[in-house]
Design a protein around this motif. Structure first.
Motif, PDB file in Angstrom:
ATOM      1  N   SER A 156       6.784   3.430   3.339  1.00  0.00           N
ATOM      2  CA  SER A 156       7.631   2.237   3.363  1.00  0.00           C
ATOM      3  C   SER A 156       6.884   0.962   3.746  1.00  0.00           C
ATOM      4  O   SER A 156       7.494   0.002   4.194  1.00  0.00           O
ATOM      5  N   LYS A 157       5.561   0.931   3.602  1.00  0.00           N
ATOM      6  CA  LYS A 157       4.760  -0.250   3.916  1.00  0.00           C
ATOM      7  C   LYS A 157       3.954  -0.644   2.678  1.00  0.00           C
ATOM      8  O   LYS A 157       3.627   0.193   1.846  1.00  0.00           O
ATOM      9  N   PRO A 158       3.598  -1.929   2.559  1.00  0.00           N
ATOM     10  CA  PRO A 158       2.714  -2.333   1.459  1.00  0.00           C
ATOM     11  C   PRO A 158       1.339  -1.687   1.614  1.00  0.00           C
ATOM     12  O   PRO A 158       0.953  -1.280   2.706  1.00  0.00           O
ATOM     13  N   PHE A 159       0.594  -1.605   0.523  1.00  0.00           N
ATOM     14  CA  PHE A 159      -0.738  -1.011   0.568  1.00  0.00           C
ATOM     15  C   PHE A 159      -1.700  -1.945   1.305  1.00  0.00           C
ATOM     16  O   PHE A 159      -1.890  -3.088   0.900  1.00  0.00           O
ATOM     17  N   PRO A 160      -2.334  -1.474   2.383  1.00  0.00           N
ATOM     18  CA  PRO A 160      -3.405  -2.268   2.981  1.00  0.00           C
ATOM     19  C   PRO A 160      -4.690  -2.042   2.181  1.00  0.00           C
ATOM     20  O   PRO A 160      -5.026  -0.911   1.844  1.00  0.00           O
ATOM     21  N   VAL A 161      -5.383  -3.130   1.841  1.00  0.00           N
ATOM     22  CA  VAL A 161      -6.624  -3.029   1.073  1.00  0.00           C
ATOM     23  C   VAL A 161      -7.688  -3.897   1.728  1.00  0.00           C
ATOM     24  O   VAL A 161      -7.387  -4.892   2.387  1.00  0.00           O
ATOM     25  N   THR A 162      -8.942  -3.500   1.531  1.00  0.00           N
ATOM     26  CA  THR A 162     -10.084  -4.303   1.955  1.00  0.00           C
ATOM     27  C   THR A 162     -10.718  -4.878   0.700  1.00  0.00           C
ATOM     28  O   THR A 162     -11.137  -4.138  -0.184  1.00  0.00           O
ATOM     29  N   VAL A 163     -10.745  -6.195   0.616  1.00  0.00           N
ATOM     30  CA  VAL A 163     -11.295  -6.885  -0.545  1.00  0.00           C
ATOM     31  C   VAL A 163     -12.679  -7.395  -0.183  1.00  0.00           C
ATOM     32  O   VAL A 163     -12.841  -8.128   0.789  1.00  0.00           O
ATOM     33  N   THR A 164     -13.690  -6.977  -0.959  1.00  0.00           N
ATOM     34  CA  THR A 164     -15.054  -7.466  -0.773  1.00  0.00           C
ATOM     35  C   THR A 164     -15.318  -8.518  -1.839  1.00  0.00           C
ATOM     36  O   THR A 164     -15.236  -8.232  -3.032  1.00  0.00           O
ATOM     37  N   LEU A 165     -15.610  -9.739  -1.400  1.00  0.00           N
ATOM     38  CA  LEU A 165     -15.872 -10.833  -2.327  1.00  0.00           C
ATOM     39  C   LEU A 165     -17.303 -10.761  -2.850  1.00  0.00           C
ATOM     40  O   LEU A 165     -18.138 -10.039  -2.304  1.00  0.00           O
ATOM     41  N   ARG A 166     -17.592 -11.508  -3.889  1.00  0.00           N
ATOM     42  CA  ARG A 166     -18.936 -11.507  -4.488  1.00  0.00           C
ATOM     43  C   ARG A 166     -20.002 -11.998  -3.502  1.00  0.00           C
ATOM     44  O   ARG A 166     -21.153 -11.615  -3.598  1.00  0.00           O
ATOM     45  N   ASN A 167     -19.614 -12.836  -2.529  1.00  0.00           N
ATOM     46  CA  ASN A 167     -20.585 -13.342  -1.553  1.00  0.00           C
ATOM     47  C   ASN A 167     -20.780 -12.387  -0.377  1.00  0.00           C
ATOM     48  O   ASN A 167     -21.500 -12.696   0.558  1.00  0.00           O
ATOM     49  N   GLY A 168     -20.113 -11.212  -0.385  1.00  0.00           N
ATOM     50  CA  GLY A 168     -20.277 -10.209   0.658  1.00  0.00           C
ATOM     51  C   GLY A 168     -19.220 -10.239   1.744  1.00  0.00           C
ATOM     52  O   GLY A 168     -19.143  -9.327   2.558  1.00  0.00           O
ATOM     53  N   GLN A 169     -18.399 -11.274   1.780  1.00  0.00           N
ATOM     54  CA  GLN A 169     -17.351 -11.379   2.792  1.00  0.00           C
ATOM     55  C   GLN A 169     -16.261 -10.341   2.534  1.00  0.00           C
ATOM     56  O   GLN A 169     -15.874 -10.104   1.397  1.00  0.00           O
ATOM     57  N   LYS A 170     -15.753  -9.723   3.611  1.00  0.00           N
ATOM     58  CA  LYS A 170     -14.682  -8.731   3.497  1.00  0.00           C
ATOM     59  C   LYS A 170     -13.402  -9.303   4.094  1.00  0.00           C
ATOM     60  O   LYS A 170     -13.435  -9.911   5.161  1.00  0.00           O
ATOM     61  N   ILE A 171     -12.292  -9.072   3.398  1.00  0.00           N
ATOM     62  CA  ILE A 171     -10.990  -9.580   3.825  1.00  0.00           C
ATOM     63  C   ILE A 171     -10.012  -8.414   3.854  1.00  0.00           C
ATOM     64  O   ILE A 171      -9.915  -7.662   2.891  1.00  0.00           O
ATOM     65  N   GLU A 172      -9.283  -8.262   4.955  1.00  0.00           N
ATOM     66  CA  GLU A 172      -8.234  -7.244   5.076  1.00  0.00           C
ATOM     67  C   GLU A 172      -6.911  -7.889   4.696  1.00  0.00           C
ATOM     68  O   GLU A 172      -6.472  -8.844   5.346  1.00  0.00           O
ATOM     69  N   VAL A 173      -6.270  -7.391   3.631  1.00  0.00           N
ATOM     70  CA  VAL A 173      -4.994  -7.944   3.175  1.00  0.00           C
ATOM     71  C   VAL A 173      -4.032  -6.807   2.858  1.00  0.00           C
ATOM     72  O   VAL A 173      -4.415  -5.633   2.850  1.00  0.00           O
ATOM     73  N   GLN A 174      -2.787  -7.176   2.573  1.00  0.00           N
ATOM     74  CA  GLN A 174      -1.783  -6.230   2.098  1.00  0.00           C
ATOM     75  C   GLN A 174      -1.360  -6.667   0.705  1.00  0.00           C
ATOM     76  O   GLN A 174      -1.341  -7.861   0.398  1.00  0.00           O
ATOM     77  N   THR A 175      -1.002  -5.698  -0.122  1.00  0.00           N
ATOM     78  CA  THR A 175      -0.550  -6.021  -1.466  1.00  0.00           C
ATOM     79  C   THR A 175       0.893  -6.494  -1.423  1.00  0.00           C
ATOM     80  O   THR A 175       1.660  -6.117  -0.547  1.00  0.00           O
ATOM     81  N   ARG A 176       1.260  -7.356  -2.370  1.00  0.00           N
ATOM     82  CA  ARG A 176       2.634  -7.842  -2.430  1.00  0.00           C
ATOM     83  C   ARG A 176       3.547  -6.879  -3.176  1.00  0.00           C
ATOM     84  O   ARG A 176       4.752  -6.962  -3.059  1.00  0.00           O
ATOM     85  N   ARG A 177       2.987  -5.983  -3.928  1.00  0.00           N
ATOM     86  CA  ARG A 177       3.767  -4.959  -4.629  1.00  0.00           C
ATOM     87  C   ARG A 177       3.218  -3.601  -4.226  1.00  0.00           C
ATOM     88  O   ARG A 177       2.100  -3.490  -3.751  1.00  0.00           O
ATOM     89  N   ASP A 178       3.992  -2.552  -4.450  1.00  0.00           N
ATOM     90  CA  ASP A 178       3.581  -1.231  -3.963  1.00  0.00           C
ATOM     91  C   ASP A 178       3.093  -0.298  -5.069  1.00  0.00           C
ATOM     92  O   ASP A 178       3.173   0.903  -4.935  1.00  0.00           O
ATOM     93  N   PHE A 179       2.564  -0.861  -6.173  1.00  0.00           N
ATOM     94  CA  PHE A 179       2.006  -0.023  -7.235  1.00  0.00           C
ATOM     95  C   PHE A 179       0.997  -0.827  -8.042  1.00  0.00           C
ATOM     96  O   PHE A 179       0.949  -2.055  -7.986  1.00  0.00           O
ATOM     97  N   ILE A 180       0.179  -0.094  -8.810  1.00  0.00           N
ATOM     98  CA  ILE A 180      -0.734  -0.704  -9.773  1.00  0.00           C
ATOM     99  C   ILE A 180      -0.866   0.239 -10.965  1.00  0.00           C
ATOM    100  O   ILE A 180      -0.871   1.457 -10.809  1.00  0.00           O
ATOM    101  N   VAL A 181      -0.938  -0.347 -12.156  1.00  0.00           N
ATOM    102  CA  VAL A 181      -1.164   0.406 -13.387  1.00  0.00           C
ATOM    103  C   VAL A 181      -2.353  -0.236 -14.089  1.00  0.00           C
ATOM    104  O   VAL A 181      -2.366  -1.445 -14.320  1.00  0.00           O
ATOM    105  N   LEU A 182      -3.383   0.568 -14.381  1.00  0.00           N
ATOM    106  CA  LEU A 182      -4.569   0.117 -15.104  1.00  0.00           C
ATOM    107  C   LEU A 182      -4.594   0.799 -16.459  1.00  0.00           C
ATOM    108  O   LEU A 182      -4.347   2.001 -16.556  1.00  0.00           O
ATOM    109  N   LYS A 183      -4.907   0.030 -17.484  1.00  0.00           N
ATOM    110  CA  LYS A 183      -5.056   0.606 -18.815  1.00  0.00           C
ATOM    111  C   LYS A 183      -6.325   0.013 -19.405  1.00  0.00           C
ATOM    112  O   LYS A 183      -6.512  -1.199 -19.406  1.00  0.00           O
TER     113      LYS A 183
END
Length: 144
Positions: free
Chosen positions: A76-103
Motif C-alpha cells: 500500500s505504499k508507492p515504490f521507493p527508487v534510487t535514481v542515479t543521474l549521469r553526473n553520479g549523483q544519487k537521489i532517493e524518490v518515490q514513484t507517483r504511480r504504483d506500476f510500470i510497463v516496458l515494451k
C-alpha cells in the motif's frame, strides 16, 4: 535539395535509446527503443520519470538518468527508487504511480515487461490493496 534535406535528417537523428532491464531472477534484458507507461511515460519521443520527494512532485527526463534501482516493496505504499543521474549523483524518490510497463525490441522480438506482474488474475472483493510482493519483476533499469 530534397536529397540534401533527407541526408541531413538521417545524420541528425538522435540514437535509439537502449535500456538494460535487471529482472528479479538475475537475468538481464536489453530493450531497444523502449515504450513506457506507468510511473515512466513516453512523451513525444522522450521518456519522463514521474516522482515525488517529501513535499513536492516532479518529472525528470530519462536522458539525465543513468540507472534506476528499485528498493524494497511495502504494501500500500508507492515504490521507493534510487535514481542515479549521469553526473553520479544519487537521489532517493518515490514513484507517483504504483506500476510500470516496458515494451521494446530484443534480439528475439518484441517484449512487454510489467512491474508488478500478477501471474493469476483472480477476482476478489477487497477492502484494502493487495500485497504484490510476489508479483515483482524488475530490480533495476540501466539507461544507455
Amino acid at each position: 535539395m530534397f536529397i540534401l534535406n533527407v541526408l541531413l535528417a538521417f545524420f541528425l537523428q538522435a540514437p535509439a535509446q537502449t535500456i538494460i532491464v535487471g529482472l528479479v531472477d538475475g537475468r538481464q534484458l536489453v530493450l531497444e527503443s523502449p515504450d513506457f507507461s506507468g510511473f515512466i511515460e513516453t512523451r513525444a519521443g522522450d521518456a519522463v520519470l514521474m516522482y515525488r520527494q517529501e513535499k513536492f512532485q516532479g518529472e525528470m527526463s530519462l536522458r539525465s538518468v543513468s540507472r534506476i534501482d528499485f528498493a524494497d516493496y511495502k504494501k500500500s505504499k508507492p515504490f521507493p527508487v534510487t535514481v542515479t543521474l549521469r553526473n553520479g549523483q544519487k537521489i532517493e524518490v518515490q514513484t507517483r504511480r504504483d506500476f510500470i510497463v516496458l515494451k521494446g525490441r530484443t534480439d528475439l522480438g518484441t517484449v512487454t515487461i510489467k512491474h508488478p506482474d500478477p501471474l493469476s488474475t483472480t477476482v476478489k472483493l477487497r477492502t484494502r490493496k493487495p500485497n504484490r510482493q510476489s508479483d515483482l519483476t524488475i530490480q533495476f533499469l540501466e539507461i544507455r
